[in-house]
Design an enzyme around this catalytic site. Structure first.
Site, PDB file in Angstrom:
ATOM      1  N   HIS A 205       0.042 -18.095  -1.758  1.00 40.12           N
ATOM      2  CA  HIS A 205      -0.050 -17.438  -0.449  1.00 40.12           C
ATOM      3  C   HIS A 205      -1.472 -17.219   0.049  1.00 40.12           C
ATOM      4  O   HIS A 205      -1.681 -16.813   1.181  1.00 40.12           O
ATOM      5  CB  HIS A 205       0.658 -16.081  -0.486  1.00 40.12           C
TER       6      HIS A 205
HETATM    7  N1  UDP Z   1       6.518 -10.739  -6.197  1.00 38.27           N
HETATM    8  C1  UDP Z   1       7.849 -10.428  -5.934  1.00 38.27           C
HETATM    9  N2  UDP Z   1       8.630 -11.406  -5.369  1.00 38.27           N
HETATM   10  C2  UDP Z   1       8.165 -12.655  -5.104  1.00 38.27           C
HETATM   11  C3  UDP Z   1       6.818 -12.954  -5.412  1.00 38.27           C
HETATM   12  C4  UDP Z   1       6.017 -11.968  -5.954  1.00 38.27           C
HETATM   13  O1  UDP Z   1       8.302  -9.318  -6.180  1.00 38.27           O
HETATM   14  O2  UDP Z   1       8.926 -13.477  -4.589  1.00 38.27           O
HETATM   15  C5  UDP Z   1       5.659  -9.667  -6.735  1.00 38.27           C
HETATM   16  C6  UDP Z   1       5.049  -9.936  -8.075  1.00 38.27           C
HETATM   17  O3  UDP Z   1       5.899  -9.484  -9.109  1.00 38.27           O
HETATM   18  C7  UDP Z   1       3.740  -9.158  -8.022  1.00 38.27           C
HETATM   19  C8  UDP Z   1       3.440  -9.025  -6.543  1.00 38.27           C
HETATM   20  O4  UDP Z   1       4.563  -9.520  -5.853  1.00 38.27           O
HETATM   21  O5  UDP Z   1       3.901  -7.848  -8.520  1.00 38.27           O
HETATM   22  C9  UDP Z   1       2.210  -9.800  -6.150  1.00 38.27           C
HETATM   23  O6  UDP Z   1       2.026  -9.729  -4.783  1.00 38.27           O
HETATM   24  P1  UDP Z   1       1.165 -10.796  -3.975  1.00 38.27           P
HETATM   25  O7  UDP Z   1       1.152 -12.070  -4.721  1.00 38.27           O
HETATM   26  O8  UDP Z   1       1.708 -10.791  -2.583  1.00 38.27           O
HETATM   27  O9  UDP Z   1      -0.263 -10.133  -3.875  1.00 38.27           O
HETATM   28  P2  UDP Z   1      -1.551 -10.157  -4.827  1.00 38.27           P
HETATM   29  O10 UDP Z   1      -1.124  -9.664  -6.167  1.00 38.27           O
HETATM   30  O11 UDP Z   1      -2.091 -11.547  -4.845  1.00 38.27           O
HETATM   31  O12 UDP Z   1      -2.494  -9.208  -4.160  1.00 38.27           O
END
Ligand code: UDP
Length: 368
Positions: A205
């Protein structure tokens, strides 16, 4: 006190803190504010319900804005909310525009600020998140660092030890509390047509991977190449879906199992049994260290070196995805056995309780 969240990872990582604050100071002691930065049901609504959070008392509407628009709007709106509710302290988490605006608004209103997950640094100035982290850490009265490395990063920028608490990362207790029973995990796999150790789980993403059509196409082509060997399940972020459409990748996507973002329990179950994960998510890089699974991180840089150093994740460019996955799968059983014995570098599941305690101490100190 006020807790400001606005995106999926903030909701997931602050849910344990809200739970501990409730336990320590009484249910509903925290004014929970949702900035609406993530507004899609699949990225926000489902998590509030699934994590058992109270409906936010204040809901703003920061979805779909430019970064500057979002920072400006949220700083002004949160400033108004803080002025009217006068919270004793403001808690923000992570590195989003919500985080930075919450920090600026708290500072403008003269309210003490706690930054959960402080001290992460990628040293990549092209990332808006890097600037959000630096701004927030320097404004915070209490920086809750997840690891000794994060603590060192803060010290190197002149933030004194008196403003830092080494807590671990609340993702550990988030995983511990949300991971379903083994039977339920396998039921989730079944509902997506997956078998343990026999599929790839992918999430992509970040703007560095989605904004340039050629880069996104390269990643999707690499995933499609893997799909010839084993199923690839790809819960797709709304931004990535839009970008894939613009990059005319729909035909390629039809060769994988592309689904909308899934809930927390489903995602953790799928992650716990994936042969390998491929992701650019920061939270996922932490979760694999609890779930003991290998991860290929598709990014130019990382602020989660601990996950790499412990052997859970591998930082690669898109053209290295295929060979890295092949390497992981070639010694898979031995690798899983080694990871199973490797301690999680993000703490022992007590971060949220420590943060709640330290926050209540901060409130007491202010009363004196
Ligand atoms: N996650 C979720 N469903 C999905 C994909 C990711 O619940 O389909 C959760 C994952 O377990 C993690 C979080 O989303 O805890 C990560 O969020 P994201 O990747 O949007 O943000 P980042 O961590 O990169 O800031």
């Amino acid at each position: 006190m006020a807790v400001v969240v606005g995106t999926r990872p903030e909701i997931i990582k602050m849910a344990p803190v809200i739970g501990e604050v409730d336990a320590l100071l009484g249910r509903g002691s925290a004014l929970v504010i949702d900035t609406g930065q993530h507004f899609d049901e699949s990225m926000s609504g489902q998590f509030w319900r699934e994590l058992g959070l109270p409906a936010p008392e204040v809901k703003l509407d920061a979805g779909g804005m430019t970064r500057a628009g979002c920072l400006g709007y949220l700083t002004a709106e949160l400033g108004r909310v803080f002025a009217s509710f006068a919270p004793s302290v403001v808690l923000v988490q992570g590195d989003t525009n919500t985080t930075a605006a919450g920090a600026l608004a708290a500072n403008a209103e003269g309210i003490p600020l706690v930054h959960v997950e402080a001290g992460l640094r990628s040293y990549d100035r092209a990332m808006p998140e890097e600037h959000n982290r630096v701004i927030t850490d320097h404004l915070a009265d209490l920086c809750c660092a997840a690891t000794p490395h994060n603590h060192t990063n803060l010290a190197l920028e002149g933030i004194p030890n008196s403003r830092v608490l080494l807590t671990g990362n609340t993702i550990v207790e988030a995983v511990q509390s949300q991971l379903p029973s083994t039977d339920d995990q396998l039921a989730y796999l079944g509902s997506y047509g997956m078998r343990p150790d026999a599929y790839v789980l992918a999430t992509i993403h970040r703007p560095e991977n989605t904004d340039e059509p050629r880069t996104l196409r390269g990643i999707i082509e690499a995933l499609v190449g893997l799909a010839d060997r084993m199923p690839v399940l790809f819960p797709m972020h709304p931004r990535t879906r839009q970008a894939a459409k613009e990059a005319k990748c729909e035909d390629l996507l039809s060769r994988m199992s592309v689904v909308d973002p899934v809930g927390s329990r489903a995602f953790l179950s799928l992650a716990a049994h994936a042969a390998v994960l491929i992701s650019d998510s920061g939270g996922v890089a932490e979760e694999v260290t609890v779930l003991k699974r290998p991860l290929v991180v598709v990014r130019c840089s990382t602020e989660r070196a601990e996950s790499m150093e412990a052997g859970f994740s591998h930082l690669v460019a898109p053209h290295q995805i295929a060979s890295t996955v092949a390497g992981i799968l070639s010694g898979h059983q031995e690798l899983l056995a080694r990871l199973a014995k490797t301690p999680c570098p993000y703490g022992n599941g007590t971060a949220a309780a420590q943060i709640a305690r330290a926050t209540s101490q901060l409130i007491e100190l202010r009363k004196d």
